[in-house]
Design a protein around this motif. Structure first.
Motif, PDB file in Angstrom:
ATOM      1  N   LEU A 122     -13.199  -7.889   4.520  1.00 54.03           N
ATOM      2  CA  LEU A 122     -12.367  -8.075   5.704  1.00 54.03           C
ATOM      3  C   LEU A 122     -11.844  -9.502   5.653  1.00 54.03           C
ATOM      4  O   LEU A 122     -12.613 -10.461   5.758  1.00 54.03           O
ATOM      5  N   ASP A 123     -10.556  -9.632   5.451  1.00 53.55           N
ATOM      6  CA  ASP A 123      -9.907 -10.938   5.379  1.00 53.55           C
ATOM      7  C   ASP A 123      -9.461 -11.301   6.788  1.00 53.55           C
ATOM      8  O   ASP A 123      -8.464 -10.779   7.293  1.00 53.55           O
ATOM      9  N   ILE A 124     -10.220 -12.176   7.462  1.00 58.49           N
ATOM     10  CA  ILE A 124      -9.897 -12.497   8.853  1.00 58.49           C
ATOM     11  C   ILE A 124      -8.788 -13.541   8.965  1.00 58.49           C
ATOM     12  O   ILE A 124      -8.357 -13.859  10.074  1.00 58.49           O
ATOM     13  N   GLU A 125      -8.316 -14.052   7.845  1.00 60.20           N
ATOM     14  CA  GLU A 125      -7.142 -14.922   7.898  1.00 60.20           C
ATOM     15  C   GLU A 125      -5.862 -14.115   7.946  1.00 60.20           C
ATOM     16  O   GLU A 125      -4.839 -14.594   8.415  1.00 60.20           O
ATOM     17  N   ASN A 126      -5.924 -12.868   7.481  1.00 61.53           N
ATOM     18  CA  ASN A 126      -4.753 -11.997   7.475  1.00 61.53           C
ATOM     19  C   ASN A 126      -4.950 -10.718   8.284  1.00 61.53           C
ATOM     20  O   ASN A 126      -4.013  -9.938   8.437  1.00 61.53           O
ATOM     21  N   ALA A 127      -6.166 -10.480   8.771  1.00 59.44           N
ATOM     22  CA  ALA A 127      -6.503  -9.277   9.538  1.00 59.44           C
ATOM     23  C   ALA A 127      -6.236  -8.016   8.729  1.00 59.44           C
ATOM     24  O   ALA A 127      -5.573  -7.085   9.178  1.00 59.44           O
TER      25      ALA A 127
ATOM     26  N   ASN B 244      -8.405   2.145 -11.650  1.00 54.41           N
ATOM     27  CA  ASN B 244      -8.750   1.233 -10.566  1.00 54.41           C
ATOM     28  C   ASN B 244      -8.073   1.700  -9.275  1.00 54.41           C
ATOM     29  O   ASN B 244      -6.851   1.919  -9.251  1.00 54.41           O
ATOM     30  N   TYR B 245      -8.844   1.803  -8.201  1.00 54.40           N
ATOM     31  CA  TYR B 245      -8.325   2.282  -6.916  1.00 54.40           C
ATOM     32  C   TYR B 245      -8.375   1.149  -5.875  1.00 54.40           C
ATOM     33  O   TYR B 245      -9.283   0.307  -5.890  1.00 54.40           O
ATOM     34  N   LYS B 246      -7.415   1.216  -4.973  1.00 56.05           N
ATOM     35  CA  LYS B 246      -7.341   0.198  -3.918  1.00 56.05           C
ATOM     36  C   LYS B 246      -6.941   0.853  -2.600  1.00 56.05           C
ATOM     37  O   LYS B 246      -6.029   1.683  -2.562  1.00 56.05           O
ATOM     38  N   ARG B 247      -7.642   0.465  -1.518  1.00 53.22           N
ATOM     39  CA  ARG B 247      -7.287   0.882  -0.162  1.00 53.22           C
ATOM     40  C   ARG B 247      -7.069  -0.372   0.679  1.00 53.22           C
ATOM     41  O   ARG B 247      -7.947  -1.237   0.743  1.00 53.22           O
ATOM     42  N   GLU B 248      -5.950  -0.447   1.305  1.00 49.29           N
ATOM     43  CA  GLU B 248      -5.612  -1.585   2.162  1.00 49.29           C
ATOM     44  C   GLU B 248      -5.315  -1.042   3.549  1.00 49.29           C
ATOM     45  O   GLU B 248      -4.517  -0.103   3.701  1.00 49.29           O
ATOM     46  N   ILE B 249      -5.961  -1.599   4.569  1.00 46.12           N
ATOM     47  CA  ILE B 249      -5.859  -1.065   5.931  1.00 46.12           C
ATOM     48  C   ILE B 249      -5.644  -2.207   6.910  1.00 46.12           C
ATOM     49  O   ILE B 249      -6.304  -3.252   6.828  1.00 46.12           O
ATOM     50  N   PHE B 250      -4.734  -2.011   7.862  1.00 45.20           N
ATOM     51  CA  PHE B 250      -4.562  -2.967   8.955  1.00 45.20           C
ATOM     52  C   PHE B 250      -4.093  -2.241  10.201  1.00 45.20           C
ATOM     53  O   PHE B 250      -3.491  -1.165  10.130  1.00 45.20           O
ATOM     54  N   THR B 251      -4.400  -2.823  11.342  1.00 43.10           N
ATOM     55  CA  THR B 251      -3.957  -2.289  12.629  1.00 43.10           C
ATOM     56  C   THR B 251      -2.779  -3.143  13.081  1.00 43.10           C
ATOM     57  O   THR B 251      -2.969  -4.258  13.575  1.00 43.10           O
ATOM     58  N   SER B 252      -1.597  -2.636  12.925  1.00 45.34           N
ATOM     59  CA  SER B 252      -0.396  -3.444  13.102  1.00 45.34           C
ATOM     60  C   SER B 252      -0.226  -3.930  14.542  1.00 45.34           C
ATOM     61  O   SER B 252      -0.140  -3.129  15.472  1.00 45.34           O
ATOM     62  N   PHE B 253      -0.183  -5.251  14.704  1.00 48.22           N
ATOM     63  CA  PHE B 253       0.103  -5.830  16.013  1.00 48.22           C
ATOM     64  C   PHE B 253       1.551  -5.570  16.425  1.00 48.22           C
ATOM     65  O   PHE B 253       1.839  -5.402  17.609  1.00 48.22           O
TER      66      PHE B 253
ATOM     67  N   LEU C 231       3.357  -5.014   6.643  1.00 49.64           N
ATOM     68  CA  LEU C 231       2.255  -5.944   6.427  1.00 49.64           C
ATOM     69  C   LEU C 231       2.671  -7.379   6.743  1.00 49.64           C
ATOM     70  O   LEU C 231       1.927  -8.130   7.386  1.00 49.64           O
ATOM     71  N   LYS C 232       3.856  -7.750   6.329  1.00 50.22           N
ATOM     72  CA  LYS C 232       4.346  -9.111   6.575  1.00 50.22           C
ATOM     73  C   LYS C 232       4.472  -9.390   8.068  1.00 50.22           C
ATOM     74  O   LYS C 232       4.056 -10.451   8.555  1.00 50.22           O
ATOM     75  N   ASP C 233       5.043  -8.434   8.813  1.00 50.70           N
ATOM     76  CA  ASP C 233       5.217  -8.620  10.257  1.00 50.70           C
ATOM     77  C   ASP C 233       3.859  -8.714  10.962  1.00 50.70           C
ATOM     78  O   ASP C 233       3.657  -9.552  11.846  1.00 50.70           O
ATOM     79  N   HIS C 234       2.948  -7.838  10.568  1.00 54.83           N
ATOM     80  CA  HIS C 234       1.613  -7.830  11.156  1.00 54.83           C
ATOM     81  C   HIS C 234       0.896  -9.161  10.920  1.00 54.83           C
ATOM     82  O   HIS C 234       0.363  -9.778  11.854  1.00 54.83           O
ATOM     83  N   THR C 235       0.916  -9.616   9.690  1.00 56.00           N
ATOM     84  CA  THR C 235       0.197 -10.843   9.336  1.00 56.00           C
ATOM     85  C   THR C 235       0.800 -12.061  10.028  1.00 56.00           C
ATOM     86  O   THR C 235       0.071 -12.936  10.526  1.00 56.00           O
TER      87      THR C 235
END
Length: 832
Positions: free
Chosen positions: A141-146, A158-167, A302-306
């Motif tokens: 959990l990257d709390i600098e980028n949420a 190689n698998y990757k999952r990226e998740i965010f709750t968009s503000f 992702l950019k807008d959220h961060t």
């Protein structure tokens, strides 16, 4: 309109730049999936919450929406109270406590509703076949980028999952990718815990939706009654967009086959508009959120959220130093904190509290409850309600000081709403003016007492909540804001004026009936703690009357009300030091020095209030310290973290840090110690999870670095020996000051940069001498007292028991400096 009037506000603080040059500085990370909910990682945008388990085979995204509560609009006042008020007061004056307790249970505690619980939406489950034999596992959990990220390898892929709750777009976004094309296949389903009834269906082969209704609810404490009908409608909606492969609908789930990458949008909405209105369309809301979000490219989402998140998070930076421990997984760091040296984990814990506040409390939404935003049950512990005898207030202790003022707004709005709902409660229950709230409320803003007299017979919940209205003004100096909250402050004061009763022995005005939250004197019948004029109530009434007078004078209103409040202030009981050299919790000297109760309510005057000062009333200061020593360190999570703040106010950084070590210990696993501490996901273990402990830690660490409640901005007032060198940037102080840089070496300030947003006098307290950059000496403040802060002048000295043996307070030598500042001016100070 912004103003700083030195008659009422004095503040100053400083902060410095700080960054540990390590990729793990603001990350929680692990080398295994979450074993249970207490190891899952929290995401939130103030409205939507998600707990992510990071399981390669059976991923679970547990979901929340902050207006999904049981029941619907309702009231819970007990109208029998008014007729029994005189009788219960007589019983208490006659010291018939058990009889008074029984009468309170019968005629004061609600017979309609004891509050509604916050409820989970349910779960999104993603099931991946043939992913059992994974390797190279990592989740963080990257709390600098949420942002939450899970990576692992199956075979050569190689698998990757990226998740965010968009503000910004109000959806939960999940991006699944793989190092080879055509390797992503899974099924998606939704469910909700029993006995909830939901309807699950699919649309257009790539949409899955779950609809339902909040629960009907009747309190277990109400033997006969009608349940409060569940009226909150919700829709949880999933849309899948894949690149390559295909998506299809089968029964009540979606299936993705051989995709290159996949983007999932989760939208949740309810029919809630406000605590009196549930007329919205949850389907339209949920569908509209996704329709808007899917028109954006993933990188833009992702950019807008961060960017939105970082404008808050990056206001404060903290560097306490880095050791090799930073290279361990977060659960190992938590387990080893109290026996090792890991200052960066204390800094991470501090920033994690800020992350949680940003993620659980956004303007226009609901305030954080007992679990903030994250709850996986239909009947969570303590209903996951708003417990306002400390816990809700504690959630917001970091808001102003750690530069998250906007996150305070949901609580401020709830107080406005309670001042409306609680007006009827004050009238029908007590025949009183103003408004009242007791120890618990919920989404529907109930204001009557609940849970039994042992907990609920406490009429000063609204009085405490109202302190936040003034506290916010102390930091922003905005008269228009003050004008908007003044009616609620005035109403809280009017209730006190109506409810205060003269006690016969000293003629003091006291709150009656009342309790000292959840605690009672030794020797009473079990559960009987009803009392007359507890110390905490006296402190709360003093504070709200003093602050309302100050606000009325600033706004030039209610000149006829001010004298009434001043008379009442003069008749309040003083704080008293008892025979065990303790600050008394009750009017009589009934404290037990062996009592280890988790609530130390009478120390409200030390923190979060400013009624007890080492520089102004040493008897009270020493009495408060003795009380804290007698109560001991071990406690539940929120209480332990309150004590961090209290020891910081006692200027004992080493003791505050010792409690940090007691808090940061790993619990929740088979080999973990029992009791409170910290779960592997860094959430506070009451136990079980309560979020107030996290917020109390963040505010406590802040109090160790900067205090501004006592007539001056005190820089590093309670620095522990283990943090000899450090930097902090972005903390705020009362009076509109921001510490844009504070650096210390070997325990002494070497540089402080303080910005004055409102202008006016800046008074600084420090343990070493400071000069203005360039060599100019500072004007030394006259005396040790400041007449610039609202409650300094009128604090009554305590009554000290003849049996008390106070030895006096020994304080570290400090220096006071005064600087006149202009609006927007930045003051640069260096250690001499």
């Amino acid at each position: 309109m912004k103003i700083i009037l030195n008659t009422f506000i004095l503040i100053c603080i400083g902060i410095g730049t700080c960054v540990a040059q390590n990729n793990n500085k603001n990350k929680l990370w692990y080398n295994a999936p979450a074993a249970d909910w207490n190891e899952a990682l929290p995401l939130g945008n103030g409205r939507l919450g998600a707990m992510v388990f990071g399981n390669p085979v059976n991923e679970n995204i547990q979901l929340n929406e902050n207006t999904l509560w049981a029941g619907g609009p309702h009231r819970n006042d007990n109208t029998a109270a008014k007729a029994s008020l005189s009788e219960i007061r007589t019983l208490l004056f006659d010291k018939k406590y058990t009889e008074a307790h029984r009468l309170a249970d019968k005629d004061f505690i609600s017979k309609k509703s004891h509050g509604m619980p916050y409820e989970t939406v349910g779960n999104l489950r993603l099931n991946f076949e043939n992913h059992d034999n994974f390797s190279n596992y990592h989740r963080e959990l990257d709390i600098e980028n949420a942002v939450n990220t899970t990576t692992y390898t199956v075979g050569d892929v190689n698998y990757k999952r990226e998740i965010f709750t968009s503000f910004t777009d109000q959806v939960i976004v999940i991006k699944l990718s793989a190092s080879e094309n055509g390797k992503i296949s899974f099924s998606a389903s939704m469910d909700r815990p029993k006995p909830a009834m939901v309807s699950i269906s699919t649309e257009d082969n790539n949409i899955l939706k779950m609809t339902g209704l909040s629960s009907d609810r009747i309190s277990k404490r109400i033997k006969d009654g009608t349940p409060t009908k569940g009226q909150v409608e919700f829709e949880s909606r999933l849309k899948i967009l894949q690149e390559g492969g295909k998506t299809s609908a089968k029964a009540e789930h979606l299936v993705v086959s051989r995709a290159n990458s996949v983007t999932l949008f989760i939208s949740i909405a309810t029919n809630f508009v406000n605590y009196q209105d549930i007329s919205a369309d949850p389907h339209k809301r949920a569908a509209d959120y996704i329709a808007k979000a899917e028109n954006k490219a993933y990188h833009q989402l992702l950019k807008d959220h961060t960017a939105f998140y970082q404008k808050y998070f990056k206001r404060v930076e903290l560097d306490l130093g880095v050791t090799d421990s930073i290279n361990n997984t977060t659960d190992v760091r938590i387990k080893e904190f109290s026996t090792g040296t890991d200052p960066a984990l204390a800094a991470l814990y501090f920033q994690f509290g800020r992350y949680l506040l940003i993620s659980s409390s956004q303007p226009g939404g609901q305030p954080g409850n007992l679990q903030g935003l994250w709850c996986n049950q239909l009947t969570p512990p303590w209903k996951s309600a708003y417990t306002v005898n400390i816990n809700t207030q504690m959630n917001y202790w970091p808001a102003e000081v750690t530069n998250l003022s906007e996150m305070h707004e949901p609580l401020i709005q709830m107080v406005r709403e309670l001042s409306e709902a609680g007006k009827e409660t004050a009238e029908v229950m007590y025949g009183a003016d103003g408004w009242v709230t007791h120890h618990n409320t919920d989404l529907w803003r109930i204001a009557g007492p609940v849970d039994g007299a042992t907990w609920g017979m406490w009429p000063t919940g609204g009085t405490w909540l109202s302190q936040h209205l003034w506290e916010k003004f102390m930091f922003n100096g905005d008269l228009e804001y003050l004008r908007s909250v003044y009616p609620a402050m005035k109403g809280a004061s009017e209730f006190c004026l109506s409810f205060l009763t003269e006690e016969p022995d000293n003629g003091w005005l006291i709150m009656l009936p009342t309790i000292s939250p959840e605690h009672g004197p030794k020797g009473r019948d079990k559960g009987v703690n009803i009392e007359a004029g507890t110390t905490m109530d006296n402190q709360l009434v003093y504070d709200i009357l003093t602050k309302t007078i100050a606000a009325a004078k600033l706004l030039d209103v209610d000149s006829n009300l001010i004298p009434k409040m001043e008379v009442a202030l003069s008749k309040l009981p003083p704080m008293q030091v008892g025979k065990y050299n303790q600050l008394q919790e009750w009017m009589e000297d009934l404290d037990d020095p062996e009592d280890k109760h988790r609530h130390v309510s009478h120390l409200y005057g030390l923190y979060p209030s400013n009624l007890i000062s080492p520089y102004r009333n040493s008897e009270l200061f020493e009495g408060a310290k003795n009380t804290l020593i007698q109560r001991g360190d071990p406690s539940t999570g929120w209480s332990m973290n309150w004590k961090i703040n209290l020891w910081a106010r006692l200027l004992d950084g080493n003791h505050a840090y010792k409690l940090m070590g007691d808090q940061i210990k790993l619990v929740g696993r088979p080999d973990s110690p029992k009791g409170g501490g910290t779960y592997a996901n860094m959430l506070d273990a009451h136990p079980p999870f309560q979020i107030d402990g996290n917020f109390g830690f963040t505010s406590g660490l802040t109090e160790m670095l900067v205090q501004s409640h006592d007539g001056a901005i005190h820089l590093i007032p309670a620095l522990p020996d283990v943090w000899k060198d450090g930097r902090v940037k972005g903390l705020r102080a009362r009076g509109g000051f921001e510490i844009t840089n504070l650096e210390w070496e070997n325990g002494e300030i070497v540089k402080a940069v303080i910005k004055s947003n409102l202008g006016g006098n800046l008074r600084i307290r420090a343990y070493n001498k400071l000069i203005l950059e360039g060599g100019k000496m500072l004007k030394t403040a006259l005396g040790t007292n400041s007449n610039t802060f609202y409650s300094v002048l009128e604090i009554k000295q305590p009554l000290v028991s003849k049996e008390a043996k106070l030895e006096g307070v020994t304080l570290k030598k400090s220096y006071l400096f005064d600087i006149e500042t202009k609006v927007g001016e930045e003051i640069i100070l260096v250690g001499k």
